[in-house]
Structure formats: structure tokens, C-alpha cells
Write a protein that holds these residues in place. Structure first.
Motif, PDB file in Angstrom:
ATOM      1  N   GLY A 172      -4.625  -2.560 -13.717  1.00 60.43           N
ATOM      2  CA  GLY A 172      -6.155  -2.884 -13.536  1.00 60.43           C
ATOM      3  C   GLY A 172      -6.876  -3.212 -12.035  1.00 60.43           C
ATOM      4  N   SER A 173      -6.599  -4.919 -12.469  1.00 65.48           N
ATOM      5  CA  SER A 173      -7.383  -5.582 -10.672  1.00 65.48           C
ATOM      6  C   SER A 173      -6.499  -4.123  -9.353  1.00 65.48           C
ATOM      7  CB  SER A 173      -6.637  -6.616 -10.706  1.00 65.48           C
ATOM      8  OG  SER A 173      -5.170  -6.834 -10.455  1.00 65.48           O
ATOM      9  N   LEU A 174      -6.061  -3.589  -9.100  1.00 62.45           N
ATOM     10  CA  LEU A 174      -5.864  -2.443  -8.051  1.00 62.45           C
ATOM     11  C   LEU A 174      -6.859  -1.547  -8.460  1.00 62.45           C
ATOM     12  CD1 LEU A 174      -1.928  -2.628  -7.559  1.00 62.45           C
ATOM     13  CD2 LEU A 174      -3.773  -3.861  -5.920  1.00 62.45           C
ATOM     14  N   PHE A 175      -7.072  -0.997  -9.490  1.00 63.93           N
ATOM     15  CA  PHE A 175      -8.168   0.100  -9.000  1.00 63.93           C
ATOM     16  C   PHE A 175      -8.473  -0.710  -8.856  1.00 63.93           C
ATOM     17  CE2 PHE A 175      -4.341   2.852 -11.620  1.00 63.93           C
ATOM     18  CZ  PHE A 175      -4.639   3.830 -10.992  1.00 63.93           C
ATOM     19  N   MET A 176      -9.521  -1.674  -9.450  1.00 62.43           N
ATOM     20  CA  MET A 176     -10.953  -2.417  -9.542  1.00 62.43           C
ATOM     21  C   MET A 176     -10.769  -2.767  -7.462  1.00 62.43           C
ATOM     22  SD  MET A 176     -11.578  -4.281 -12.792  1.00 62.43           S
ATOM     23  CE  MET A 176     -10.950  -3.551 -14.002  1.00 62.43           C
ATOM     24  N   ILE A 177      -9.587  -3.174  -7.118  1.00 63.68           N
ATOM     25  CA  ILE A 177      -9.626  -3.344  -5.783  1.00 63.68           C
ATOM     26  C   ILE A 177     -10.119  -2.281  -4.837  1.00 63.68           C
ATOM     27  CG2 ILE A 177      -8.309  -4.525  -4.014  1.00 63.68           C
ATOM     28  CD1 ILE A 177      -9.705  -6.255  -5.316  1.00 63.68           C
ATOM     29  N   ALA A 178      -9.347  -1.092  -4.785  1.00 62.43           N
ATOM     30  CA  ALA A 178      -9.519   0.099  -4.570  1.00 62.43           C
ATOM     31  C   ALA A 178     -11.062   0.969  -4.543  1.00 62.43           C
ATOM     32  CB  ALA A 178      -8.632   1.122  -5.675  1.00 62.43           C
ATOM     33  N   GLY A 179     -11.535   0.563  -5.405  1.00 59.50           N
ATOM     34  CA  GLY A 179     -12.735   0.850  -6.228  1.00 59.50           C
ATOM     35  C   GLY A 179     -13.946  -0.087  -5.418  1.00 59.50           C
ATOM     36  N   ILE A 180     -13.428  -0.796  -4.791  1.00 57.35           N
ATOM     37  CA  ILE A 180     -13.960  -1.723  -3.928  1.00 57.35           C
ATOM     38  C   ILE A 180     -13.900  -1.426  -2.235  1.00 57.35           C
ATOM     39  CG2 ILE A 180     -14.756  -4.059  -2.922  1.00 57.35           C
ATOM     40  CD1 ILE A 180     -13.122  -5.606  -5.594  1.00 57.35           C
ATOM     41  N   VAL A 181     -12.784  -1.180  -2.211  1.00 57.73           N
ATOM     42  CA  VAL A 181     -12.935  -0.818  -1.168  1.00 57.73           C
ATOM     43  C   VAL A 181     -13.406   0.349  -0.895  1.00 57.73           C
ATOM     44  CG1 VAL A 181     -10.906   0.064   0.950  1.00 57.73           C
ATOM     45  CG2 VAL A 181     -10.303  -2.182  -0.812  1.00 57.73           C
ATOM     46  N   ASP A 182     -13.551   1.657  -1.453  1.00 59.72           N
ATOM     47  CA  ASP A 182     -14.425   3.080  -1.569  1.00 59.72           C
ATOM     48  C   ASP A 182     -15.701   2.693  -1.340  1.00 59.72           C
ATOM     49  OD1 ASP A 182     -14.881   5.780  -0.840  1.00 59.72           O
ATOM     50  OD2 ASP A 182     -15.042   6.004  -3.606  1.00 59.72           O
ATOM     51  N   HIS A 183     -16.382   1.611  -2.467  1.00 59.95           N
ATOM     52  CA  HIS A 183     -17.346   1.389  -2.404  1.00 59.95           C
ATOM     53  C   HIS A 183     -17.958   0.502  -0.864  1.00 59.95           C
ATOM     54  CE1 HIS A 183     -21.530  -0.136  -3.977  1.00 59.95           C
ATOM     55  NE2 HIS A 183     -21.273   0.004  -5.114  1.00 59.95           N
ATOM     56  N   GLU A 184     -17.174  -0.096  -0.349  1.00 62.04           N
ATOM     57  CA  GLU A 184     -17.764  -0.542   0.947  1.00 62.04           C
ATOM     58  C   GLU A 184     -17.353  -0.228   1.563  1.00 62.04           C
ATOM     59  OE1 GLU A 184     -19.677  -3.338  -0.417  1.00 62.04           O
ATOM     60  OE2 GLU A 184     -19.447  -3.611  -2.623  1.00 62.04           O
ATOM     61  N   THR A 185     -16.975   0.407   1.800  1.00 62.75           N
ATOM     62  CA  THR A 185     -16.667   1.153   3.741  1.00 62.75           C
ATOM     63  C   THR A 185     -17.228   2.528   3.197  1.00 62.75           C
ATOM     64  OG1 THR A 185     -14.012   1.584   3.010  1.00 62.75           O
ATOM     65  CG2 THR A 185     -13.911  -0.520   3.371  1.00 62.75           C
TER      66      THR A 185
END
Length: 779
Positions: free
Chosen positions: A334-347
Motif C-alpha cells: 500500500g505504501s509503495l503504490f502511494m509512493i508511485a503515485g507521489i512520483v507520478d504526481h511530482e514528476t
């Protein structure tokens, strides 16, 4: 419990109203308390002295279907995951989804899904469970296709729907068979009749049907192909559905029915084989992915395969490891999916080929990803909870149940090796995911915007999950006796013995040696990844189940199109001929085969002159309609037939039917006149003599058939007339002397309600079409 289950569904009724203030306050803030309160309610049951709880509410007594909720250790584990991670996902979505998005639809779909999953894991009645099961497929379809203007989103949503609904129908067949054999709809009652079930001749069929439902929902090989395409959904959906909840519904199903199906060689072979193959195949395929969520998708499939395999092993160690890894996987994935979303959101991208060196710009996200990735890889350090359940997996893979048989013995010998190979690739894709994203060279020219750390609010949810990773890693027995042991007992049975989780088992431990092999070989393969990944250009390109799926779907569409084009000719005459001809052939054949034609005239009322006159008038009008070339005249002539029927109802002393017929006929004639007034004159088109012969045969044959059915139904007294029941019970049950009204309002209340509902839906559709036309004309 019922209030907790239905709370998400009830809140969906308020979301349209709450979303009107989304410009001021994000809609997510209004509904966030719901899953939090559900989590708080159920967390109070956690404890060493926990005992199962049950509630029952009558629903359809005539079918022995009631809404039965059963809370044991297994359902408690899943309920806390659904509500706990659901709370974090809603909080995360507040910062991930902008207010300009269609938040109303998103949260309605999300909360319907939450309601459905709660119902699945708490239901004890098999048919109620199935109802909730299909609701999860429907709501996940809506969530995956949330960005419906994207072609890939629609494709992924349809793919998930087709595969999971196929499995759902299979599950339905298994549940029906189980209920027929055991004469109960309660899962707990079925468990008590295990011997009856496993010794029944239909046991293999039940096993296959139920496992098909579980395998499709939990993306087991070869049904795993829907999950990677489901990554087109927003990241909060992926973090919720595809790491902690929906994909684990199949895991839950196998665990719930393990007390019934488990312990059998066939169960061990099928579940263990598909699980271990899924573990290897998905971990192998994850290495070739270039999208962050694509890697995590195949990673999820691989981890689900590992859990499924442990449920197939069926030993107490394996069952405990399975429920332990269900919890661990939810935290780190769950945390890794959220981090992937953060990377996509910020880059602005999730392509690992364009990413690199983000640790400098996103140190907090990188740190959270480090714990999640290393836990997923099973790195032997006490900070990572994934290592403990991976060790137990290796331990259970070595100590398998002793079933006899050549293939079983071969499978038992092969499982430990496949487990190690699959875990090696798990380590490789884990390192690939982290180091390709956060380490290496920063590729400024590949990114549209300069990366920066995510807002603090977006980091709260993954931080809480990573905190769970660390706490469970440092104190693995913290929730053992009070939580996990109860879940394992619900799956394994009363003979389960609690296991103390240890980090160190000594150098002689086979599981430790297997872990060291995984880390050692995995490190070498991760470092040299670019040198051997060319193997993917050859294998498995020629063996793609996606291509098989696309071929099947395309073939069905093309075949159905050809079949449809053969009868959808645009001719009303053809359509009426197909309908009447089919009824004539099928009904006539059944009457002939069953000797259903009975003709007796002993108990018929005498035919009077008024009846003869009205009947002749209707017959003349019907025949005259054949020779009429003017539409208006044809409508009037057909109206004579309808009004004649009203007169017959009056003669037969049925004024209510006569009034209804008069109203319907008047409205129909008026509508026909309005429509056909604008059409050209009716002309007799030249037709082949054979067509006229077919028309004659169908019309005469259908008329004879209806006449025979009417006479036979009157002549055959197979049952006592149901009218006697209505007459006797009209006043006691319905409180009315007008029997017809009581039948419509009370006896057939649901039928009448659905008829009104259909009319309401039709009215809405007509309104929408009219409004759409006005909007286009306004433009």
C-alpha cells in the motif's frame, strides 16, 4: 455489525450533496470519518480472549436467505485492512485528486466498493456473500474506468469485469451446489458437514467452481492479465483495491472455505501449483516492466501467488505465514503504490527509464520507498516485516503435507526450488524499482517539471503504513496471540498452535540458507540486469495470455456482429416473424412432446349473440387490416379490435379490465396517430410468393396455438385454482374486499414496484433524449 457494513453505502447518498462544497472543502474531508469509525469499532475486538460474533437479519425467508454476519479472526483481519487502509486511501486521495476532478463519482464508487468488501468478508450466508462479491466487481469496474475518456482505462475496466465476472458465475455454481448438498446456506453450517461434502460425487466440481472464482478475483495465473491493465485507475484506487482489498477477496474465499475443501490432495495440488506458478511467473515478468505501477502490479500478482500457495500447503506453519503475509503485504505494498503515485504526481511520469536520482529532490519519499521495497524483497534485517513472513513461507515450502502419488511427490520436491527462484526475481524487481527511481543519474531533460517533495498531507498515509512495516519488523509478536493466531485458527481449525516469530533461527535453518541464496543471487542479477533482460525479447512474447484474451474478445465481437446482422435487417415484419415463429415452434413442440393439448367443452359457458357480434366485428377488422394501404385507416381498424376487447370485458363483468383496456387503447391510438401522421403513405411492397406463404403459416399457426393453449388451460385441472387463495386471503392479508386491487398492491407488491420502476427509468431516458436534442439544437 450491520451498521458498520452499511455505513459506507448510506454515506454515498449524501456525497452528491457534500460535493457541492468541494470548491471550499475537498469532498474527502466530509466522508473520511466513516472508515475511521468503522476501524475503531472493529479494533475493539482485537485481543487474546476474542471469540467469534454473529448477527442475523431476515431477508428472503422463503429461499432460506438471511443477512448473516459472522466475525471471527479471519474476517476481523480483513475488516481492519478494509477500514484501516480505506481511511488512509481517502486521506491520500484528498491531496492526490484535485478539486476539479469528478470527486462525487469517485467517492461514490469507492464507498460502494468498501461496503461490498465489508459484506464479502463478514457474510456467512453463501448467497449474500455472492451478492456482495459481484458488487465488488461492478464497483471496481467503475473505479478502474474512472478516467473514462482514456481508451486504456476503458480497456482495463472491461477486462477486469469480464474476467472477474466469469469467475463470479463459476463461484455461484459452486455455492448453489454446496447449498443443495448440505441443505443449508450458512458457511459455518457447511463446515460442520465437511465429511458429507468431500465424500460427495460432486466435490471435484465444487472445488473447481469455487477455486475459479477465487483465482480470477485474486489474479492467479493465467487470469492475472487483468491486474496490470487495471493500473490505469487513479493511484488511490490501485493502493486500495489492488494491494489490500479486492485482489485479496479471492485469498479470503480460499481461506474461508479451507476448513471444507482443505486437507484433500486435489486441493493441495491445484491451489499450491497455481499459487507457486503465479509467484514465479509474475515476479519474472515484473523485471521487464518500465512503469512503476506496472512493476507493482506484477509484484502484487506474485505476492498473491505466494499467499495462495501457502493456503494450498495447508499446514499450521503455512496458514500462519499466509495470514501474517496478508497483513505485511498490505502495509508495504500500500505504501509503495502511494509512493508511485507521489512520483507520478511530482514528476509527471512513472516511466523508470525517465526517472533517476530523485532521492536528492524527494528524500522523504525515497526513505519511505526504501522501507517498503526492502520489506517486499525480504531483506534479512529486523526493520522489515516482509522478511519474517518470507522466512515462514520458505519453512512451510520445505515441510509440506505428506500426500502420496507420483505427481504429488514431484510437486513437493519442486515447490522449494520454484519458491527460491520466484523470490530471487522478487528481490531483483524490488531493487530495480528503488534504485532506478531514486538513485542513479538525474535525467532532467526527460522530465517536464523539476521534481520536488510531495506535500506533507500526501506523505501521511504512506508514512503510517511504513511505520507499521517497522513496528511489525521490530516487534513481530506484537499482534501474534491477540490477532494473527485467531485468523489462522479460523482457517486451520481448532488444532492450530500459535507460532512465535523470531528473526534468528540459527545457521542451520534451511529457510535462512534459502534467504541468503535469494539475496546473493538476486544481487548479482540486479547488478547485471541490463545484460540478461534481452531474454524477454524472445520469451514470453510468443506466449502472451493478453493476446489470447484479445483474440477471444475480438472473435466474440466479430461473431456476434455477424449473427446480429443476419436478423437485424431493419424490417419490422422480420422481427415480428422471428418472435411469433419462435413462440410457435418452441411452444408447439413442448405441447406435442408433453401431450399438453387437452380439449373439453363440458364446462364452458354458453355463447350469446352479443359475444358473437363483437367477435365477428373484431375478426372482420383484423382481416381488413391486411388489405388496408392507408396508415390512418389501419390505426383506426386496429383500434376497433382493441375496443372490441373492452366490450367483451364488460360482457364478462370485468369492468376494471375493460377500463384499463379502454385507456391503453385510447392512448395507443392517439400516439400512433401522432407518429404516423408524419410518415408517407403505406404501400404494399412486392414480395415473393414464399414470403406470403410464410406469413400465412405463422399467422394461422400462432392463432391456432393461442386457441389451443386457452382451451387446454381451461380443460386441464392439474392444480386447484389460485383464485380461491386470493379470494380467501384478500381481507385477512390485504385488508381489502377488492381482490384485484389487493393482488396488485399487496400480493404482487414487488412486481408492481418493479413495473413502476421500469416506467420511471423509461421516463428518465425519454427526458434525457429530449434534453440532449434541445442542447444540440441550442448549440
Amino acid at each position: 455489525m450491520i451498521y458498520a457494513v452499511f455505513a459506507p453505502l448510506i454515506i454515498t447518498l449524501l456525497i452528491p450533496l457534500l460535493s457541492k462544497w468541494k470548491e471550499r472543502v475537498h469532498t474527502g474531508w466530509f466522508i473520511l470519518p466513516v472508515p475511521i469509525l468503522i476501524f475503531i469499532y472493529f479494533v475493539q475486538f482485537v485481543g487474546e480472549n476474542f471469540t467469534p460474533h454473529s448477527e442475523s437479519y431476515s431477508w428472503i425467508p422463503s429461499l432460506n436467505i438471511s443477512i448473516d454476519f459472522y466475525l471471527d479472526g479471519l474476517s476481523l483481519l480483513f475488516v481492519l485492512l478494509i477500514s484501516g487502509i480505506g481511511s488512509l486511501v481517502v486521506l491520500y486521495s484528498i491531496y492526490y485528486l484535485h478539486k476539479s476532478e469528478q470527486l462525487k463519482q469517485f467517492y461514490i464508487y469507492l464507498y460502494i466498493f468498501m461496503f461490498s468488501m465489508l459484506g464479502v468478508v463478514l457474510s456467512d450466508n453463501v448467497f449474500v456473500l455472492y451478492s456482495f462479491w459481484e458488487f465488488t466487481s461492478l464497483s471496481s469496474f467503475l473505479l478502474i474506468g474512472y478516467w473514462h475518456y482514456r481508451e486504456r482505462s476503458r480497456y482495463g475496466a472491461l477486462k477486469s469485469m469480464l474476467i472477474t465476472v466469469f469467475g463470479g458465475l463459476s463461484l455461484f455454481g459452486g455455492l448453489i451446489t454446496l447449498s443443495v448438498i448440505t441443505e443449508t446456506t450458512s458457511i459455518q453450517a457447511m463446515i460442520e458437514q465437511k465429511d458429507l461434502i468431500v465424500n460427495h460425487s460432486l466435490f471435484p466440481l465444487i472445488l473447481v467452481f469455487i477455486l475459479l472464482g477465487a483465482f480470477t478475483k485474486s489474479a492467479q495465473f493465467p487470469f492475472h492479465i487483468w491486474l496490470p491493465d487495471a493500473m490505469e485507475a487513479p493511484t488511490p484506487v490501485s493502493a486500495y483495491l489492488h494491494s489490500a482489498t479486492m485482489v485479496k477477496a479471492g485469498i479470503f474465499l480460499v481461506a474461508r472455505f479451507s476448513p471444507i475443501l482443505g486437507g484433500e490432495p486435489s486441493f493441495f495440488i491445484i491451489v499450491s501449483l497455481f499459487g507457486i506458478v503465479t509467484l514465479f511467473w509474475a515476479s519474472f515478468m515484473a523485471v521487464r516492466q518500465t512503469d512503476l505501477k506496472g512493476i507493482l502490479a506484477f509484484s502484487t500478482v506474485s505476492q498473491l501467488g505466494m499467499i495462495m500457495a501457502m493456503l494450498g500447503f495447508g499446514t499450521d506453519v503455512a496458514i500462519f505465514a499466509a495470514v501474517f503475509h496478508i497483513l505485511n503485504h498490505a502495509t508495504f505494498k500500500g505504501s509503495l503504490f502511494m509512493i508511485a503515485g507521489i512520483v507520478d504526481h511530482e514528476t509527471g511520469t512513472r516511466d523508470v527509464r525517465k526517472l533517476g536520482g530523485l532521492m536528492t529532490f524527494m528524500p522523504m519519499s525515497a526513505t519511505l520507498a526504501l522501507f517498503g521495497v526492502f520489506s517486499m524483497a525480504g531483506v534479512p534485517l529486523p526493520f522489515f516485516n516482509g522478511f519474517y513472513s518470507k522466512e515462514l513461507f520458505f519453512e512451510s515450502a520445505i515441510d509440506l503435507p505428506g500426500f502420496s502419488g507420483a505427481f504429488v511427490e514431484f510437486l513437493q520436491q519442486a515447490i522449494p526450488y520454484i519458491a527460491v527462484i520466484g523470490s530471487i526475481f522478487t528481490f531483483v524487481y524490488s531493487m530495480y524499482l528503488f534504485f532506478s527511481t531514486f538513485r542513479g543519474k538525474y535525467k532532467e531533460h526527460e522530465l517536464k517539471t523539476k521534481p520536488h517533495e510531495a506535500p506533507l498531507g500526501m506523505l501521511i498515509s504512506p508514512s503510517i503504513l511504513v511505520l507499521g512495516v517497522i513496528l511489525i519488523g521490530l516487534f513481530p509478536n506484537m499482534v501474534n496471540e491477540s490477532f494473527l493466531a485467531h485468523a489462522a485458527t479460523a482457517v486451520f481449525g481448532d488444532g492450530f498452535h500459535a507460532h512465535e516469530v523470531k528473526f534468528w533461527h540459527g545457521w542451520e535453518s534451511p529457510a535462512l540458507r534459502m534467504s541468503l541464496i535469494v539475496v546473493g543471487v538476486g544481487t548479482i542479477l540486479a547488478i547485471t540486469r541490463k545484460k540478461w533482460t534481452s531474454v524477454y525479447t524472445v520469451f514470453p512474447r510468443r506466449l502472451s495470455f493478453n493476446e489470447l484474451y484479445n483474440y477471444i474478445v475480438d472473435s466474440i465481437e466479430k461473431g456476434s456482429t455477424k449473427i446480429t446482422e443476419t436478423y437485424m435487417t431493419g424490417s419490422i415484419r422480420h422481427y415480428v416473424s422471428y418472435i411469433l415463429g419462435s413462440i410457435l415452434i418452441i411452444t408447439g413442440a413442448i405441447l406435442f412432446i408433453t401431450n399438453g393439448v387437452t380439449i373439453e367443452f363440458d364446462d364452458l359457458a354458453p355463447i350469446t349473440i352479443p359475444e358473437i357480434l363483437v367477435g365477428l366485428t373484431m375478426a372482420i377488422a383484423a382481416i381488413a387490416s391486411i388489405f388496408t394501404n392507408n396508415r390512418l385507416s389501419l390505426i383506426i381498424i386496429v383500434g376497433v379490435v382493441g375496443y372490441g376487447l373492452s366490450v367483451l370485458f364488460v360482457i364478462y363483468r370485468a369492468p376494471d379490465l375493460a377500463l384499463t383496456q379502454l385507456i391503453v387503447e385510447t392512448v395507443t391510438v392517439a400516439l400512433f396517430l401522432l407518429c404516423f401522421k408524419h410518415l408517407p403513405e403505406l404501400k404494399n411492397l412486392p414480395s415473393h410468393p414464399g414470403v406470403k406463404s410464410i406469413n400465412f403459416l405463422i399467422s394461422v399457426g400462432f392463432g391456432v396455438l393461442v386457441t389451443l393453449i386457452g382451451i387446454s388451460s381451461h380443460s386441464s385441472k392439474l392444480f386447484s385454482p389460485i383464485s380461491e387463495y386470493f379470494i380467501e386471503e384478500s381481507v385477512p392479508l390485504g385488508g381489502g374486499h377488492n381482490v384485484v386491487n389487493v393482488i396488485l398492491v399487496d400480493m404482487r407488491g414487488l412486481d408492481t414496484l418493479f413495473e413502476i420502476t421500469v416506467l420511471g427509468i423509461a421516463a428518465l431516458a425519454i427526458y434525457a433524449l429530449i434534453k440532449l436534442r434541445h442542447d444540440k439544437e441550442a448549440k
